[in-house]
Design an enzyme around this catalytic site. Sequence first.
Site, PDB file in Angstrom:
ATOM      1  NE  ARG A  19      -1.058   2.469   3.024  1.00  0.00           N
ATOM      2  CZ  ARG A  19      -0.453   3.531   3.529  1.00  0.00           C
ATOM      3  NH1 ARG A  19      -0.278   4.622   2.787  1.00  0.00           N
ATOM      4  NH2 ARG A  19       0.027   3.521   4.771  1.00  0.00           N
ATOM      5  CG  ASP A  20       3.268   4.237   3.044  1.00  0.00           C
ATOM      6  OD1 ASP A  20       3.244   5.134   2.192  1.00  0.00           O
ATOM      7  OD2 ASP A  20       3.512   4.450   4.239  1.00  0.00           O
ATOM      8  CG  HIS A 211       3.655   4.451   9.265  1.00  0.00           C
ATOM      9  ND1 HIS A 211       3.050   3.459   8.531  1.00  0.00           N
ATOM     10  CD2 HIS A 211       3.992   5.410   8.352  1.00  0.00           C
ATOM     11  CE1 HIS A 211       3.013   3.799   7.251  1.00  0.00           C
ATOM     12  NE2 HIS A 211       3.580   4.974   7.115  1.00  0.00           N
ATOM     13  CG  HIS A 213       7.714   7.299   5.696  1.00  0.00           C
ATOM     14  ND1 HIS A 213       7.489   6.943   4.391  1.00  0.00           N
ATOM     15  CD2 HIS A 213       6.528   7.134   6.328  1.00  0.00           C
ATOM     16  CE1 HIS A 213       6.225   6.605   4.233  1.00  0.00           C
ATOM     17  NE2 HIS A 213       5.610   6.701   5.405  1.00  0.00           N
ATOM     18  CB  CYS A 244       2.968  10.220   1.852  1.00  0.00           C
ATOM     19  SG  CYS A 244       1.357  11.036   1.812  1.00  0.00           S
ATOM     20  CG  ASN A 253       6.753   2.955   4.866  1.00  0.00           C
ATOM     21  OD1 ASN A 253       6.377   3.017   3.707  1.00  0.00           O
ATOM     22  ND2 ASN A 253       6.039   3.402   5.869  1.00  0.00           N
TER      23      ASN A 253
HETATM   24  P1  HMG Z   1     -12.538  14.749  -2.406  1.00  0.00           P
HETATM   25  O1  HMG Z   1     -12.265  15.051  -3.846  1.00  0.00           O
HETATM   26  O2  HMG Z   1     -12.501  15.873  -1.436  1.00  0.00           O
HETATM   27  O3  HMG Z   1     -13.865  13.914  -2.177  1.00  0.00           O
HETATM   28  O4  HMG Z   1     -11.501  13.630  -1.958  1.00  0.00           O
HETATM   29  P2  HMG Z   1     -15.354  14.031  -2.590  1.00  0.00           P
HETATM   30  O5  HMG Z   1     -16.126  13.370  -1.496  1.00  0.00           O
HETATM   31  O6  HMG Z   1     -15.702  15.443  -2.973  1.00  0.00           O
HETATM   32  O7  HMG Z   1     -15.428  13.121  -3.915  1.00  0.00           O
HETATM   33  C1  HMG Z   1     -14.847  13.465  -5.128  1.00  0.00           C
HETATM   34  C2  HMG Z   1     -14.943  12.288  -6.089  1.00  0.00           C
HETATM   35  O8  HMG Z   1     -14.230  11.160  -5.568  1.00  0.00           O
HETATM   36  C3  HMG Z   1     -16.376  11.795  -6.296  1.00  0.00           C
HETATM   37  O9  HMG Z   1     -16.429  11.243  -7.601  1.00  0.00           O
HETATM   38  C4  HMG Z   1     -16.493  10.666  -5.294  1.00  0.00           C
HETATM   39  O10 HMG Z   1     -17.467   9.727  -5.631  1.00  0.00           O
HETATM   40  C5  HMG Z   1     -15.108  10.048  -5.385  1.00  0.00           C
HETATM   41  P3  HMG Z   1     -16.982  12.089  -8.857  1.00  0.00           P
HETATM   42  O11 HMG Z   1     -18.359  12.476  -8.447  1.00  0.00           O
HETATM   43  O12 HMG Z   1     -16.045  13.264  -9.007  1.00  0.00           O
HETATM   44  O13 HMG Z   1     -16.887  11.118  -9.992  1.00  0.00           O
HETATM   45  N1  HMG Z   1     -14.714   9.347  -4.154  1.00  0.00           N
HETATM   46  C6  HMG Z   1     -14.289   8.075  -4.122  1.00  0.00           C
HETATM   47  N2  HMG Z   1     -14.135   7.145  -5.075  1.00  0.00           N
HETATM   48  C7  HMG Z   1     -13.700   5.934  -4.674  1.00  0.00           C
HETATM   49  N3  HMG Z   1     -13.418   5.614  -3.398  1.00  0.00           N
HETATM   50  C8  HMG Z   1     -13.563   6.514  -2.422  1.00  0.00           C
HETATM   51  C9  HMG Z   1     -14.025   7.803  -2.771  1.00  0.00           C
HETATM   52  N4  HMG Z   1     -14.285   8.924  -2.053  1.00  0.00           N
HETATM   53  C10 HMG Z   1     -14.709   9.855  -2.910  1.00  0.00           C
HETATM   54  N5  HMG Z   1     -13.285   6.193  -1.151  1.00  0.00           N
HETATM   55  C11 HMG Z   1     -10.753  11.809  -0.582  1.00  0.00           C
HETATM   56  C12 HMG Z   1     -11.488  13.156  -0.621  1.00  0.00           C
HETATM   57  C13 HMG Z   1     -10.487  11.506   0.883  1.00  0.00           C
HETATM   58  C14 HMG Z   1     -11.628  10.742  -1.195  1.00  0.00           C
HETATM   59  C15 HMG Z   1      -9.446  11.965  -1.390  1.00  0.00           C
HETATM   60  O14 HMG Z   1      -8.759  13.068  -0.939  1.00  0.00           O
HETATM   61  C16 HMG Z   1      -8.555  10.751  -1.305  1.00  0.00           C
HETATM   62  O15 HMG Z   1      -8.890   9.684  -1.781  1.00  0.00           O
HETATM   63  N6  HMG Z   1      -7.372  10.928  -0.683  1.00  0.00           N
HETATM   64  C17 HMG Z   1      -6.479   9.814  -0.465  1.00  0.00           C
HETATM   65  C18 HMG Z   1      -5.103  10.288  -0.377  1.00  0.00           C
HETATM   66  C19 HMG Z   1      -4.192   9.140  -0.069  1.00  0.00           C
HETATM   67  O16 HMG Z   1      -4.512   7.968  -0.233  1.00  0.00           O
HETATM   68  N7  HMG Z   1      -2.985   9.510   0.393  1.00  0.00           N
HETATM   69  C20 HMG Z   1      -1.964   8.562   0.703  1.00  0.00           C
HETATM   70  C21 HMG Z   1      -2.274   7.734   1.895  1.00  0.00           C
HETATM   71  S1  HMG Z   1      -1.946   8.525   3.451  1.00  0.00           S
HETATM   72  C22 HMG Z   1      -0.295   8.123   3.779  1.00  0.00           C
HETATM   73  O17 HMG Z   1       0.389   7.597   2.956  1.00  0.00           O
HETATM   74  C23 HMG Z   1       0.221   8.357   5.172  1.00  0.00           C
HETATM   75  C24 HMG Z   1       0.374   7.059   5.992  1.00  0.00           C
HETATM   76  O18 HMG Z   1       1.210   6.131   5.331  1.00  0.00           O
HETATM   77  C25 HMG Z   1       0.932   7.381   7.372  1.00  0.00           C
HETATM   78  C26 HMG Z   1       2.216   8.223   7.334  1.00  0.00           C
HETATM   79  O19 HMG Z   1       3.144   7.896   6.596  1.00  0.00           O
HETATM   80  O20 HMG Z   1       2.221   9.183   8.086  1.00  0.00           O
HETATM   81  C27 HMG Z   1      -1.003   6.395   6.195  1.00  0.00           C
HETATM   82 MG    MG Z   2       3.390   6.242   5.319  1.00  0.00          MG
END
Ligand code: HMG
Ligand code: MG
Length: 314
Positions: A19-20, A211, A213, A244, A253
């Site tokens: 995933r990450d 977690h 990195h 990320c 990581n």
């Molecule tokens: P948004 O654009 O603000 O959301 O995104 P929305 O609710 O306005 O929806 C926009 C569109 O996305 C719509 O579709 C929704 O249906 C669709 P449209 O009408 O435009 O066709 N949608 C989805 N589709 C599929 N699955 C869903 C979903 N939700 C909405 N779940 C949202 C908000 C949170 C969805 C977006 O910002 C997002 O997906 N962000 C994810 C970012 C991400 O994955 N980042 C990396 C992971 S975090 C990380 O790595 C840190 C970690 O490892 C810890 C660390 O290292 O510290 C965990």
């Molecule tokens: Mg991470």
Amino acid sequence: MSWFSQLPPKVEVYEVGPRDGLQNELRMVPTRDKVRLIRALIAAGEKRIEVTSFVSPKWIPQLADAEEVLKQLGRVEGVAFSALVPNLKGLQRARDAGLQEAAVFLSASESHSKKNINKTIAEAVQTSGEVAKAAREEGLRVRGYISTVWGCPYEGEVPISRVVDICRRLADMGLYQLSLGDTIGVGTPRQTEAILEALLKYLPASLFALHLHDTRGTALANTLVGLHAGITTYDASIGGLGGCPYAPGAAGNLATEDLVFMLHGMGIETGVNLDKLVEAGEIAQEIIGRKLSGKYLQAALGEREKKQRSRAQT
Ligand code: HMG
Ligand code: MG
């Protein structure tokens, strides 16, 4: 008494490479290769694997095949697959795909929160609560991530008091584990001690995972501090895959093999087979088409190559 005799005898590794790691690769990895990698991690004895994310495919196209990954993996006895779930739409998808463990995620800094999930911290806490409640009602286990605990790529320092406040609120939602993210790998050991001391005044060490990195090479040093504070779960990614996409400069990581090598060397059990992890690391390199940063992996592959060369010469 030796400092080392106070460390836990056993540690759980939580694998985040599929995933990450893969969320940050430019190359789109085909589903069958993701599944091949995850099977290699299982063969190495890994029991907790974050396999994908049910986030918006527009934001993270690399993981748009989440349903297919779970379908091809099926259920594996004794192994818990988890995935990131940002909202109720993601939970619906995850549930339909048969996921058993969801991970909600939010940031301890406003700018990273906005860039990563388009929400303020307050909105993200509320959404996490809604997702956690619905997920638990449907029988899923729920884990939580707090990003940018050691520092934010946009704001720099993050107040520990804010991290404590967020963690206490997440703990009240019944999450079984809170994973503290050093998202951009800026943490140093004294800081880690200060963060953990502040948190452990209110919450038990058994609730937390780290977690880390390894952007600046301090992940193992911070792990040692975590072990001393009684933390027994560490997130890691095979070969050091990862980052990320909304945290510029976030490298991989902590590499799973580097973590396992250090723990085994200290007599701490993980249940993971290091030689088999190297095999999984080779697969990871093959499917992303480049050398990974994991130090143990490169040392093991280098030694093997040297042996092969000397055998060919004799
Ligand atoms: P948004 O654009 O603000 O959301 O995104 P929305 O609710 O306005 O929806 C926009 C569109 O996305 C719509 O579709 C929704 O249906 C669709 P449209 O009408 O435009 O066709 N949608 C989805 N589709 C599929 N699955 C869903 C979903 N939700 C909405 N779940 C949202 C908000 C949170 C969805 C977006 O910002 C997002 O997906 N962000 C994810 C970012 C991400 O994955 N980042 C990396 C992971 S975090 C990380 O790595 C840190 C970690 O490892 C810890 C660390 O290292 O510290 C965990
Ligand atoms: Mg991470």
